[in-house]
Motif scaffolding. Structure first.
Motif, PDB file in Angstrom:
ATOM      1  N   SER A 158       0.856  -1.193   0.000  1.00  0.00           N
ATOM      2  CA  SER A 158       0.000   0.000   0.000  1.00  0.00           C
ATOM      3  C   SER A 158       0.888   1.238   0.000  1.00  0.00           C
ATOM      4  N   ASP A 159       0.335   2.339  -0.499  1.00  0.00           N
ATOM      5  CA  ASP A 159       1.075   3.595  -0.559  1.00  0.00           C
ATOM      6  C   ASP A 159       0.069   4.728  -0.799  1.00  0.00           C
ATOM      7  N   ILE A 160       0.521   5.963  -0.531  1.00  0.00           N
ATOM      8  CA  ILE A 160      -0.362   7.112  -0.773  1.00  0.00           C
ATOM      9  C   ILE A 160      -0.120   7.740  -2.135  1.00  0.00           C
ATOM     10  N   ASP A 161       0.882   7.244  -2.860  1.00  0.00           N
ATOM     11  CA  ASP A 161       1.216   7.815  -4.168  1.00  0.00           C
ATOM     12  C   ASP A 161       0.500   7.029  -5.268  1.00  0.00           C
ATOM     13  N   LYS A 162      -0.551   7.620  -5.815  1.00  0.00           N
ATOM     14  CA  LYS A 162      -1.362   6.943  -6.829  1.00  0.00           C
ATOM     15  C   LYS A 162      -0.551   6.629  -8.076  1.00  0.00           C
ATOM     16  N   ALA A 163       0.315   7.543  -8.492  1.00  0.00           N
ATOM     17  CA  ALA A 163       1.106   7.336  -9.704  1.00  0.00           C
ATOM     18  C   ALA A 163       2.052   6.156  -9.543  1.00  0.00           C
ATOM     19  N   ASP A 164       2.699   6.042  -8.375  1.00  0.00           N
ATOM     20  CA  ASP A 164       3.606   4.912  -8.126  1.00  0.00           C
ATOM     21  C   ASP A 164       2.853   3.588  -8.195  1.00  0.00           C
ATOM     22  N   LEU A 165       1.688   3.527  -7.560  1.00  0.00           N
ATOM     23  CA  LEU A 165       0.916   2.288  -7.551  1.00  0.00           C
ATOM     24  C   LEU A 165       0.443   1.923  -8.955  1.00  0.00           C
ATOM     25  N   CYS A 166       0.001   2.907  -9.716  1.00  0.00           N
ATOM     26  CA  CYS A 166      -0.443   2.637 -11.086  1.00  0.00           C
ATOM     27  C   CYS A 166       0.698   2.094 -11.930  1.00  0.00           C
ATOM     28  N   GLU A 167       1.892   2.640 -11.724  1.00  0.00           N
ATOM     29  CA  GLU A 167       3.040   2.132 -12.477  1.00  0.00           C
ATOM     30  C   GLU A 167       3.361   0.696 -12.085  1.00  0.00           C
ATOM     31  N   ALA A 168       3.287   0.396 -10.797  1.00  0.00           N
ATOM     32  CA  ALA A 168       3.530  -0.974 -10.337  1.00  0.00           C
ATOM     33  C   ALA A 168       2.501  -1.937 -10.923  1.00  0.00           C
ATOM     34  N   GLU A 169       1.248  -1.537 -10.907  1.00  0.00           N
ATOM     35  CA  GLU A 169       0.186  -2.393 -11.437  1.00  0.00           C
ATOM     36  C   GLU A 169       0.339  -2.601 -12.938  1.00  0.00           C
ATOM     37  N   ASN A 170       0.619  -1.541 -13.680  1.00  0.00           N
ATOM     38  CA  ASN A 170       0.773  -1.666 -15.136  1.00  0.00           C
ATOM     39  C   ASN A 170       1.984  -2.523 -15.488  1.00  0.00           C
ATOM     40  N   PHE A 171       3.056  -2.348 -14.726  1.00  0.00           N
ATOM     41  CA  PHE A 171       4.238  -3.174 -14.973  1.00  0.00           C
ATOM     42  C   PHE A 171       3.939  -4.648 -14.728  1.00  0.00           C
ATOM     43  N   CYS A 204      -4.778 -12.195  -9.132  1.00  0.00           N
ATOM     44  CA  CYS A 204      -4.984 -13.555  -8.624  1.00  0.00           C
ATOM     45  C   CYS A 204      -4.329 -14.541  -9.578  1.00  0.00           C
ATOM     46  N   LEU A 205      -3.235 -15.161  -9.125  1.00  0.00           N
ATOM     47  CA  LEU A 205      -2.582 -16.203  -9.898  1.00  0.00           C
ATOM     48  C   LEU A 205      -3.144 -17.552  -9.455  1.00  0.00           C
ATOM     49  N   SER A 206      -2.556 -18.625  -9.924  1.00  0.00           N
ATOM     50  CA  SER A 206      -3.133 -19.940  -9.649  1.00  0.00           C
ATOM     51  C   SER A 206      -3.200 -20.245  -8.160  1.00  0.00           C
ATOM     52  N   ASP A 207      -2.166 -19.857  -7.405  1.00  0.00           N
ATOM     53  CA  ASP A 207      -2.163 -20.212  -5.992  1.00  0.00           C
ATOM     54  C   ASP A 207      -1.665 -19.085  -5.085  1.00  0.00           C
ATOM     55  N   GLN A 208      -1.684 -17.853  -5.582  1.00  0.00           N
ATOM     56  CA  GLN A 208      -1.301 -16.741  -4.735  1.00  0.00           C
ATOM     57  C   GLN A 208      -1.907 -15.436  -5.253  1.00  0.00           C
ATOM     58  N   ARG A 209      -1.870 -14.403  -4.385  1.00  0.00           N
ATOM     59  CA  ARG A 209      -2.458 -13.107  -4.726  1.00  0.00           C
ATOM     60  C   ARG A 209      -1.448 -11.995  -4.486  1.00  0.00           C
ATOM     61  N   LEU A 210      -1.424 -11.042  -5.403  1.00  0.00           N
ATOM     62  CA  LEU A 210      -0.642  -9.824  -5.249  1.00  0.00           C
ATOM     63  C   LEU A 210      -1.623  -8.662  -5.265  1.00  0.00           C
ATOM     64  N   ARG A 211      -1.507  -7.771  -4.273  1.00  0.00           N
ATOM     65  CA  ARG A 211      -2.498  -6.713  -4.131  1.00  0.00           C
ATOM     66  C   ARG A 211      -1.810  -5.378  -3.869  1.00  0.00           C
ATOM     67  N   PHE A 212      -2.322  -4.333  -4.525  1.00  0.00           N
ATOM     68  CA  PHE A 212      -1.864  -2.964  -4.300  1.00  0.00           C
ATOM     69  C   PHE A 212      -3.060  -2.125  -3.849  1.00  0.00           C
ATOM     70  N   ALA A 213      -2.839  -1.295  -2.814  1.00  0.00           N
ATOM     71  CA  ALA A 213      -3.927  -0.467  -2.287  1.00  0.00           C
ATOM     72  C   ALA A 213      -3.456   0.969  -2.107  1.00  0.00           C
ATOM     73  N   LEU A 214      -4.296   1.900  -2.512  1.00  0.00           N
ATOM     74  CA  LEU A 214      -4.024   3.330  -2.347  1.00  0.00           C
ATOM     75  C   LEU A 214      -4.472   3.715  -0.940  1.00  0.00           C
ATOM     76  N   LEU A 215      -3.494   3.793  -0.035  1.00  0.00           N
ATOM     77  CA  LEU A 215      -3.850   3.836   1.382  1.00  0.00           C
ATOM     78  C   LEU A 215      -2.759   4.498   2.202  1.00  0.00           C
ATOM     79  N   ASP A 216      -3.145   5.340   3.128  1.00  0.00           N
ATOM     80  CA  ASP A 216      -2.215   5.916   4.087  1.00  0.00           C
ATOM     81  C   ASP A 216      -1.689   4.797   4.991  1.00  0.00           C
TER      82      ASP A 216
END
Length: 321
Positions: A158-171, A204-216
């Motif tokens: 999680s992070d408060i920087d929306k641009a950073d999270l969007c870049e991580a998700e797109n990558f 959601c992959l076959s047996d694990q999850r990666l999650r990003f949240a816009l959050l303080d």
């Protein structure tokens, strides 16, 4: 029997000189974790960049597996009486891709080997399940999330920087598609107090999850609930304010929530610039929040040079059982 651990080379010569001491600390904790009587030999006993240690017997397969997760490991060898080195293990296989944490470059990025070291320090210190859940509440563009995911764990950043999270998700989306890895992308909102919410994206992959949240960082318990994670690790910003707060003030507010979001036996590892935030202060804040702070031995030898204005140190705490 004697074993030798060759260290991963680093482009920064000064940091390379520091890496042997960090690797020694990590190796000491790993050998303690697997309850092996051991002696780590002086550096002069090994002419190559690496470490040599002695144990009463040959390593078992599960013990080799633990050592293969060493962050700075290049190769593990049996050191024979004639001076030859017999290969035992390389770096452990990863869940998604070895290059996943390394490809995305950005200013202020934490080296992926150090990120793995930070996560290992928490893993080796806590009392954790086989597949712990990981959280970095100040993840920037997700290096720590990718390192943890390569262990096969569910990983949240999680992070408060929306641009950073969007870049991580797109990558991550491009990476998974390029490597033809099947996934399902789910997005939504996490409920916060005062009728507020926090946007998230979950892979959601076959047996694990990666999650990003816009959050303080102070609101992770509100968003995720109590006792939802087992490891929390973060490389804290170096002298940068977060949401208008100094890092000291942020930790004072955030650490109680970070403790609540961890299950009993869970562990936190925080790295920071000791030139602006002393180790003693971080440890005091951890204790104030209810963590059992790890001290002495390897835990007191983690300070290392990064650049002229940054001397990085690490504090580790555990949630009492």
């Amino acid at each position: 029997m004697q074993y030798a651990m060759l260290l991963w080379p680093h482009a920064n010569a000064r940091y390379q000189n520091e890496s042997a001491r960090l690797a020694r600390c990590e190796l000491e904790l790993s050998l303690r974790k697997i309850h092996l009587e051991h002696e780590i030999l002086p550096e002069s006993a090994f002419p190559l960049p690496g470490l040599r240690f002695e144990i009463p017997r040959a390593l078992a397969a599960e013990e080799v597996s633990v050592l293969s997760r060493q962050s700075l490991l290049y190769g593990l060898f049996e050191s024979r009486p004639d001076g030859s080195l017999f290969p035992v293990a390389g770096r452990a296989e990863v869940s998604i891709g070895a290059d996943l944490p390394a490809i995305l470059k950005y200013k202020g990025k934490t080296n992926e080997q150090f990120t793995q070291l930070l996560i290992n320090l928490a893993f080796l210190s806590g009392n954790l399940p086989e597949n712990p859940a990981f959280l970095d509440p100040m993840c920037s563009r997700g290096t720590s999330v990718f390192v943890a995911a390569n262990r096969g764990w569910d990983a949240t950043g999680s992070d408060i920087d929306k641009a950073d999270l969007c870049e991580a998700e797109n990558f991550l989306k491009r990476y998974l598609e390029y490597h033809r890895l099947k996934y399902r992308l789910r997005s939504g909102s996490l409920t916060l107090a005062e009728k507020k919410s926090a946007r998230f994206a979950e892979f959601c992959l076959s047996d694990q999850r990666l999650r990003f949240a816009l959050l303080d960082a102070r609101r992770v318990r509100e968003a995720f609930g109590k006792k939802k994670f087992h490891i929390l690790a973060s490389d804290l910003p170096y002298g940068v304010q977060h949401s208008g707060l100094s890092l000291d003030s942020l930790l004072l507010d955030a650490l109680p929530a970070w403790r609540e979001v961890l299950a009993p036996g869970g562990a936190v590892a925080l790295s920071f610039n000791a030139q602006t935030l002393p180790l003693a202060r971080v440890r005091a804040l951890l204790e104030q929040a209810g963590f059992l702070v790890m001290r002495e031995g390897p835990y007191d030898s983690l300070s290392h040079w990064v650049e002229q204005s940054v001397t990085r140190d690490v504090a580790v705490g555990v949630v009492p059982l």
